[in-house]
Enzyme design. Structure first.
Site, PDB file in Angstrom:
ATOM      1  N   ASP A   1      51.851  43.386  38.039  1.00 63.43           N
ATOM      2  CA  ASP A   1      51.454  42.074  38.553  1.00 63.43           C
ATOM      3  C   ASP A   1      52.530  41.578  39.511  1.00 63.43           C
ATOM      4  O   ASP A   1      53.701  41.953  39.408  1.00 63.43           O
ATOM      5  CB  ASP A   1      51.262  41.070  37.419  1.00 63.43           C
TER       6      ASP A   1
ATOM      7  N   ASP B   1      53.694  43.915  44.427  1.00 59.75           N
ATOM      8  CA  ASP B   1      52.661  43.303  45.270  1.00 59.75           C
ATOM      9  C   ASP B   1      51.782  44.452  45.748  1.00 59.75           C
ATOM     10  O   ASP B   1      52.225  45.291  46.548  1.00 59.75           O
ATOM     11  CB  ASP B   1      53.319  42.571  46.446  1.00 59.75           C
ATOM     12  N   VAL B   2      50.556  44.506  45.283  1.00 63.61           N
ATOM     13  CA  VAL B   2      49.709  45.662  45.580  1.00 63.61           C
ATOM     14  C   VAL B   2      49.273  45.731  47.043  1.00 63.61           C
ATOM     15  O   VAL B   2      48.645  46.706  47.459  1.00 63.61           O
ATOM     16  CB  VAL B   2      48.468  45.714  44.651  1.00 63.61           C
TER      17      VAL B   2
ATOM     18  N   ASN C   1      42.633  46.455  40.091  1.00 64.48           N
ATOM     19  CA  ASN C   1      41.876  45.261  39.713  1.00 64.48           C
ATOM     20  C   ASN C   1      42.407  43.975  40.333  1.00 64.48           C
ATOM     21  O   ASN C   1      41.656  43.010  40.482  1.00 64.48           O
ATOM     22  CB  ASN C   1      41.910  45.170  38.176  1.00 64.48           C
TER      23      ASN C   1
ATOM     24  N   TYR D   1      36.310  36.908  50.931  1.00 60.42           N
ATOM     25  CA  TYR D   1      36.196  37.539  49.601  1.00 60.42           C
ATOM     26  C   TYR D   1      34.986  38.463  49.556  1.00 60.42           C
ATOM     27  O   TYR D   1      35.078  39.608  49.095  1.00 60.42           O
ATOM     28  CB  TYR D   1      36.097  36.455  48.529  1.00 60.42           C
TER      29      TYR D   1
HETATM   30  N1  LIG Z   1      36.530  36.376  37.242  1.00 55.68           N
HETATM   31  C1  LIG Z   1      35.363  36.665  37.802  1.00 55.68           C
HETATM   32  O1  LIG Z   1      34.336  36.006  37.567  1.00 55.68           O
HETATM   33  C2  LIG Z   1      35.252  37.859  38.720  1.00 55.68           C
HETATM   34  C3  LIG Z   1      33.987  38.261  39.156  1.00 55.68           C
HETATM   35  C4  LIG Z   1      33.889  39.373  39.981  1.00 55.68           C
HETATM   36  C5  LIG Z   1      35.023  40.060  40.364  1.00 55.68           C
HETATM   37  N2  LIG Z   1      36.246  39.636  39.945  1.00 55.68           N
HETATM   38  C6  LIG Z   1      37.403  40.392  40.374  1.00 55.68           C
HETATM   39  O2  LIG Z   1      38.078  40.862  39.230  1.00 55.68           O
HETATM   40  C7  LIG Z   1      39.473  40.982  39.495  1.00 55.68           C
HETATM   41  C8  LIG Z   1      40.258  40.190  38.464  1.00 55.68           C
HETATM   42  O3  LIG Z   1      39.805  38.869  38.494  1.00 55.68           O
HETATM   43  P1  LIG Z   1      40.292  37.785  37.412  1.00 55.68           P
HETATM   44  O4  LIG Z   1      39.247  36.744  37.339  1.00 55.68           O
HETATM   45  O5  LIG Z   1      40.740  38.469  36.179  1.00 55.68           O
HETATM   46  O6  LIG Z   1      41.540  37.154  38.231  1.00 55.68           O
HETATM   47  P2  LIG Z   1      42.855  36.395  37.712  1.00 55.68           P
HETATM   48  O7  LIG Z   1      43.235  35.458  38.790  1.00 55.68           O
HETATM   49  O8  LIG Z   1      42.670  35.856  36.325  1.00 55.68           O
HETATM   50  O9  LIG Z   1      43.925  37.583  37.629  1.00 55.68           O
HETATM   51  C9  LIG Z   1      44.341  38.256  38.779  1.00 55.68           C
HETATM   52  C10 LIG Z   1      45.755  38.769  38.562  1.00 55.68           C
HETATM   53  O10 LIG Z   1      46.123  39.488  39.750  1.00 55.68           O
HETATM   54  C11 LIG Z   1      47.449  39.123  40.093  1.00 55.68           C
HETATM   55  N3  LIG Z   1      47.649  39.331  41.530  1.00 55.68           N
HETATM   56  C12 LIG Z   1      47.194  38.552  42.550  1.00 55.68           C
HETATM   57  N4  LIG Z   1      47.613  39.036  43.725  1.00 55.68           N
HETATM   58  C13 LIG Z   1      48.368  40.137  43.446  1.00 55.68           C
HETATM   59  C14 LIG Z   1      49.095  41.057  44.255  1.00 55.68           C
HETATM   60  N5  LIG Z   1      49.140  40.941  45.596  1.00 55.68           N
HETATM   61  N6  LIG Z   1      49.746  42.073  43.651  1.00 55.68           N
HETATM   62  C15 LIG Z   1      49.714  42.206  42.296  1.00 55.68           C
HETATM   63  N7  LIG Z   1      49.048  41.353  41.479  1.00 55.68           N
HETATM   64  C16 LIG Z   1      48.387  40.325  42.057  1.00 55.68           C
HETATM   65  C17 LIG Z   1      47.586  37.655  39.677  1.00 55.68           C
HETATM   66  O11 LIG Z   1      48.946  37.285  39.531  1.00 55.68           O
HETATM   67  C18 LIG Z   1      46.791  37.645  38.373  1.00 55.68           C
HETATM   68  O12 LIG Z   1      47.616  37.907  37.256  1.00 55.68           O
HETATM   69  C19 LIG Z   1      39.672  40.475  40.930  1.00 55.68           C
HETATM   70  O13 LIG Z   1      39.683  41.577  41.811  1.00 55.68           O
HETATM   71  C20 LIG Z   1      38.448  39.612  41.148  1.00 55.68           C
HETATM   72  O14 LIG Z   1      38.130  39.488  42.508  1.00 55.68           O
HETATM   73  C21 LIG Z   1      36.378  38.560  39.122  1.00 55.68           C
END
Ligand SMILES: NC(=O)c1ccc[n+]([C@@H]2O[C@H](COP(=O)([O-])OP(=O)(O)OC[C@H]3O[C@@H](n4cnc5c(N)ncnc54)[C@H](O)[C@@H]3O)[C@@H](O)[C@H]2O)c1
Length: 178
Positions: free
Chosen positions: A38, A59-60, A86, A154
């Site tokens: 993360d 940072d990915v 993810n 997005y």
């Molecule tokens: N939550 C939803 O309803 C939903 C629906 C469809 C898709 N998604 C996708 O699922 C994935 C996870 O979503 P979530 O809701 O768990 O998000 P979240 O915001 O709860 O968690 C995302 C994590 O990624 C980390 N992060 C952000 N940018 C980063 C970077 N540059 N390098 C490393 N880490 C980084 C953040 O610090 C956080 O801990 C995302 O790709 C999101 O687009 C989520």
């Protein structure tokens, strides 16, 4: 749990929160050694401690950091069995196409799509060496249909993840390396 991931090494990006955290917990419960990745050191480290795994700050969207991530995991753990790519963002300045500036567009594409390209690019050589491995990329339903509340960058970014993943699944190793 059936310990279906016993002795497997699983890299989970965005492990500090949400889907990544839930997956890190489940992978650990299935016996995997989980590398929690993360950009948020507090959340990532907390996740790693909870699942008895390793935290790597990364940072990915940063190519050198992603290369070091996978090379480091392979060096320390001997293998990379699972890459769960993810991590993603959906910031408030990503809105309709008329509202969204180039800065937000490029940031979202970089964190959501370029990151998946980088994580696949630097995980695959380790998996090919092993002769096996699994890659899971998180897209979204918006990759297939428009969102009612527009987040133009997005939606485009997740369409890119889905198309890239399909292409990777179709590519033979020879094509991928050629
Ligand atoms: N939550 C939803 O309803 C939903 C629906 C469809 C898709 N998604 C996708 O699922 C994935 C996870 O979503 P979530 O809701 O768990 O998000 P979240 O915001 O709860 O968690 C995302 C994590 O990624 C980390 N992060 C952000 N940018 C980063 C970077 N540059 N390098 C490393 N880490 C980084 C953040 O610090 C956080 O801990 C995302 O790709 C999101 O687009 C989520």
């Amino acid at each position: 749990m059936q310990q279906r991931l016993a002795d497997r090494v699983a890299v989970v990006t965005g492990a500090g929160s949400g889907i990544g955290l839930a997956t890190a917990r489940r992978f650990a419960a299935e016996g995997a050694r989980v590398v929690c990745v993360d950009v948020d050191a507090t959340a990532g480290d907390r996740a790693a401690q909870e699942v008895g795994g390793e935290f790597v700050a990364c940072d990915v969207a940063d190519e050198a950091a992603v290369r070091d991530l996978f090379d480091g995991v392979a060096r320390r753990h001997g293998r990379v069995d699972v890459a769960f790519n993810n991590a993603g963002i959906s910031p408030p300045d990503d809105d309709s196409i008329l509202e969204t500036g180039l800065d937000a567009w490029e940031r979202v594409l970089r964190v959501n799509t370029t990151s998946v390209y980088l994580c696949c690019k630097y995980a695959i050589p380790h998996m090919r060496r092993q002769g096996k491995g699994s890659i899971i990329n998180t897209a979204s339903f918006v990759a297939l249909m428009g969102a009612a509340t527009s987040q133009i960058a997005y939606t485009a970014s997740k369409g890119g993840v889905l198309a890239m993943t399909r292409e990777l699944a179709c590519s033979s190793p020879e094509r991928a390396s050629g």
